[in-house]
Each structure stands twice: as structure tokens, then as C-alpha cells.
Design an enzyme around this catalytic site. Structure first.
Site, PDB file in Angstrom:
ATOM      1  N   HIS A   1      -0.592 157.023  66.395  1.00 45.40           N
ATOM      2  CA  HIS A   1       0.801 157.407  66.178  1.00 45.40           C
ATOM      3  C   HIS A   1       1.023 158.796  66.762  1.00 45.40           C
ATOM      4  CE1 HIS A   1       4.706 157.056  64.150  1.00 45.40           C
ATOM      5  NE2 HIS A   1       4.560 158.313  63.752  1.00 45.40           N
TER       6      HIS A   1
ATOM      7  N   MET B   1      11.236 156.032  57.600  1.00 44.27           N
ATOM      8  CA  MET B   1      10.678 157.330  57.240  1.00 44.27           C
ATOM      9  C   MET B   1      10.609 157.426  55.715  1.00 44.27           C
ATOM     10  SD  MET B   1       9.834 158.990  59.933  1.00 44.27           S
ATOM     11  CE  MET B   1       9.407 160.521  59.103  1.00 44.27           C
TER      12      MET B   1
ATOM     13  N   GLY C   1       9.458 165.907  60.500  1.00 42.38           N
ATOM     14  CA  GLY C   1       9.235 167.255  61.017  1.00 42.38           C
ATOM     15  C   GLY C   1       7.917 167.873  60.618  1.00 42.38           C
TER      16      GLY C   1
ATOM     17  N   ASP D   1       6.336 155.547  57.411  1.00 41.48           N
ATOM     18  CA  ASP D   1       5.827 156.771  58.026  1.00 41.48           C
ATOM     19  C   ASP D   1       6.106 158.011  57.168  1.00 41.48           C
ATOM     20  OD1 ASP D   1       6.506 158.357  61.282  1.00 41.48           O
ATOM     21  OD2 ASP D   1       4.967 158.688  59.748  1.00 41.48           O
ATOM     22  N   GLY D   2       5.018 158.515  56.575  1.00 39.44           N
ATOM     23  CA  GLY D   2       5.149 159.777  55.824  1.00 39.44           C
ATOM     24  C   GLY D   2       4.670 159.646  54.394  1.00 39.44           C
ATOM     25  N   GLY D   3       3.664 160.443  54.062  1.00 32.25           N
ATOM     26  CA  GLY D   3       3.168 160.455  52.680  1.00 32.25           C
ATOM     27  C   GLY D   3       2.424 159.203  52.286  1.00 32.25           C
TER      28      GLY D   3
ATOM     29  N   GLY E   1      -1.251 160.271  58.496  1.00 29.69           N
ATOM     30  CA  GLY E   1      -1.788 161.436  59.195  1.00 29.69           C
ATOM     31  C   GLY E   1      -2.754 162.177  58.288  1.00 29.69           C
TER      32      GLY E   1
HETATM   33  C1  DX5 Z   1       6.639 163.293  60.232  1.00 29.81           C
HETATM   34  C2  DX5 Z   1       5.934 162.295  61.149  1.00 29.81           C
HETATM   35  C3  DX5 Z   1       4.913 161.494  60.425  1.00 29.81           C
HETATM   36  C4  DX5 Z   1       3.833 162.348  59.785  1.00 29.81           C
HETATM   37  C5  DX5 Z   1       3.021 161.510  58.834  1.00 29.81           C
HETATM   38  O1  DX5 Z   1       7.805 163.751  60.848  1.00 29.81           O
HETATM   39  O2  DX5 Z   1       6.854 161.398  61.712  1.00 29.81           O
HETATM   40  O3  DX5 Z   1       4.307 160.566  61.324  1.00 29.81           O
HETATM   41  O4  DX5 Z   1       2.988 162.861  60.788  1.00 29.81           O
HETATM   42  O5  DX5 Z   1       2.095 162.364  58.309  1.00 29.81           O
HETATM   43  P1  DX5 Z   1       1.513 162.191  56.848  1.00 29.81           P
HETATM   44  O6  DX5 Z   1       0.852 160.854  56.849  1.00 29.81           O
HETATM   45  O7  DX5 Z   1       0.566 163.347  56.779  1.00 29.81           O
HETATM   46  O8  DX5 Z   1       2.653 162.283  55.879  1.00 29.81           O
HETATM   47 ZN    ZN Z   2       5.859 159.704  62.819  1.00 31.03          ZN
END
Ligand code: DX5
Ligand code: ZN
Length: 216
Positions: free
Chosen positions: A32, A136, A141, A174-176, A196
Site C-alpha cells: 500500500h 478510510m 494524512g 484503511d487506517g487503525g 501500516g
Molecule cells: C493514512 C493512510 C493509511 C495509513 C494506515 O492517511 O491512508 O494507509 O498509512 O496506517 P495505519 O495502519 O498505521 O493506521
Molecule cells: Zn492509505
């Protein structure tokens, strides 16, 4: 089949090539790539030049997430850079249907991304045209933010919309996403999870990917 897309936003930015080298061995399904332009979101990461440089480091699918204004102008650049999936934000584009057509004309999979507050009705008339909807579950960001709980109902409703039309739609969250939130996302109907911080901060990233898939 659940796919895991580690986000290199959480990798060591001075060694992104090495991070990509590990993806196959870790069992990642996608890489990603969080592209941020400092305008659509309050952060700048990297662009198509970096993506092109990383392409030779791995054969794993490149899942480009463009958090940029006017995304359609970048489509040819990401095709040239070797992106497999081009996901853009509906909030950054006045001609969503045409942008999806442009992405597909460039032989990439088309993803549309919705911020947490953006309603599903924004994709109602393009659900048949896109390959993936990215929901999201944090405000875009930054990495390592807290999962927004209302996303679960949004996943469930989107899967229901796709099922009602007999669509094999990929739903990416995507996220958390971590070992606690992943099972709820999967149960609600998501089949691709971006992770991530959960992956890159894990002692054993390979095992974490298996845990997120529900294989452990
Ligand atoms: C945030 C990104 C996500 C983020 C996810 O704006 O789009 O892809 O990197 O990261 P984690 O998994 O650490 O929340
Ligand atoms: Zn992302």
C-alpha cells in the site's frame, strides 16, 4: 480470501526499497503506497518517481492510494511507474465516473476512496465501474491513528449494496487496522485490510499478517 496491504507509510523512509524487498517473504498481498501532496492532506510523502524506483524491489501488487488534489492528471504517471491499482478520493475529484474510465483505459484497477464522513451515496452510480472501494477508517494524512468505530456499519452497508447488485466488489479498509479491529472489519464484509503501524511495529511482521488474515 482476505488480503493484507502493508502501508509503507509506517516503514523507515530512508529504506523504502528494503521494506519492499521483504513484502513477498512476509506474505503481503499488496504494497500500500500512501501518496500525499500536502494539499488534499496536511502531509507530503512521495510521488510517482518513488513508486517507479520501488517497482524493481518487489513483484507484489502495488496498491497506490492517492491523497492528492486533481488525481486524474496523475493516472499516466502511475501507470508508467508500475502501479497496479490507482485509488483516488471522491472528495478530490469533480468527475468521478470519467476518472474511473481514465484509470481503466490505462489498464490499472480503479479504486475510489471515501473519507470517514463521506457517505456511500457518493459511489452509488459508479459501483459497477470501479474495482475497489477504499473506506478510510481514520482521517487521512498520518499513520498509527485510532480506528473510527462507525466504519464497521459503513463496511456492512457497502457490502450489502454490492451483494444486492451481485457485484464482486473489493472493499478495502484503511487506517487503525490491527489484531483487535481486523476481525470486525472482516465480519462486516471487508476483504482487503491496509495495515501500516500494526505490521511495521510488530516484532514478527510475517506473523502479524497471518493474525490480521485470521489465520492464527
Ligand atoms: C493514512 C493512510 C493509511 C495509513 C494506515 O492517511 O491512508 O494507509 O498509512 O496506517 P495505519 O495502519 O498505521 O493506521
Ligand atoms: Zn492509505
Amino acid at each position: 480470501m482476505i488480503k493484507i496491504a502493508p502501508s509503507i507509510l509506517s516503514a523507515d523512509f530512508s529504506a523504502l526499497g528494503e521494506a519492499c524487498d521483504k513484502m513477498k517473504e512476509w506474505g503481503a498481498d499488496y504494497v500500500h503506497l500512501d501518496v500525499m501532496d500536502g494539499s488534499f492532506v496536511n502531509n507530503i510523502t512521495f510521488g510517482h518517481g518513488m513508486v517507479k524506483a520501488l517497482r524493481k524491489h518487489t513483484s507484489v501488487t502495488f496498491d497506490a492510494h492517492l491523497m492528492v488534489e486533481n488525481p486524474v492528471k496523475w493516472v499516466p504517471y502511475y501507470k508508467d511507474a508500475g502501479a497496479d491499482i490507482f485509488t483516488f478520493h471522491v472528495e478530490a475529484d469533480r468527475h468521478i465516473h470519467r476518472t474511473i474510465q481514465t484509470i481503466k483505459k490505462h489498464e490499472m484497477k480503479a479504486g475510489v476512496a471515501l473519507n470517514p464522513a463521506t457517505p456511500l451515496c457518493m459511489v452509488e452510480y459508479v459501483l459497477e465501474d470501479c474495482d475497489m472501494v477504499l473506506l478510510m477508517s481514520v482521517n487521512p494524512g498520518a499513520p498509527a491513528q485510532k480506528f473510527i468505530p462507525s466504519t464497521i456499519e459503513k463496511i456492512r452497508r457497502l457490502r450489502e449494496m454490492a451483494d444486492e447488485r451481485g457485484l464482486k466488489l473489493d472493499i478495502e479498509v484503511d487506517g487503525g487496522v490491527n489484531e483487535h479491529t481486523a476481525p470486525h472489519c472482516i465480519a462486516a464484509g471487508a476483504n482487503i485490510l491496509v495495515a501500516g503501524n500494526a505490521v511495521f511495529s510488530a516484532d514478527d511482521p510475517k506473523r502479524m499478517i497471518r493474525i490480521l488474515k485470521g489465520e492464527e
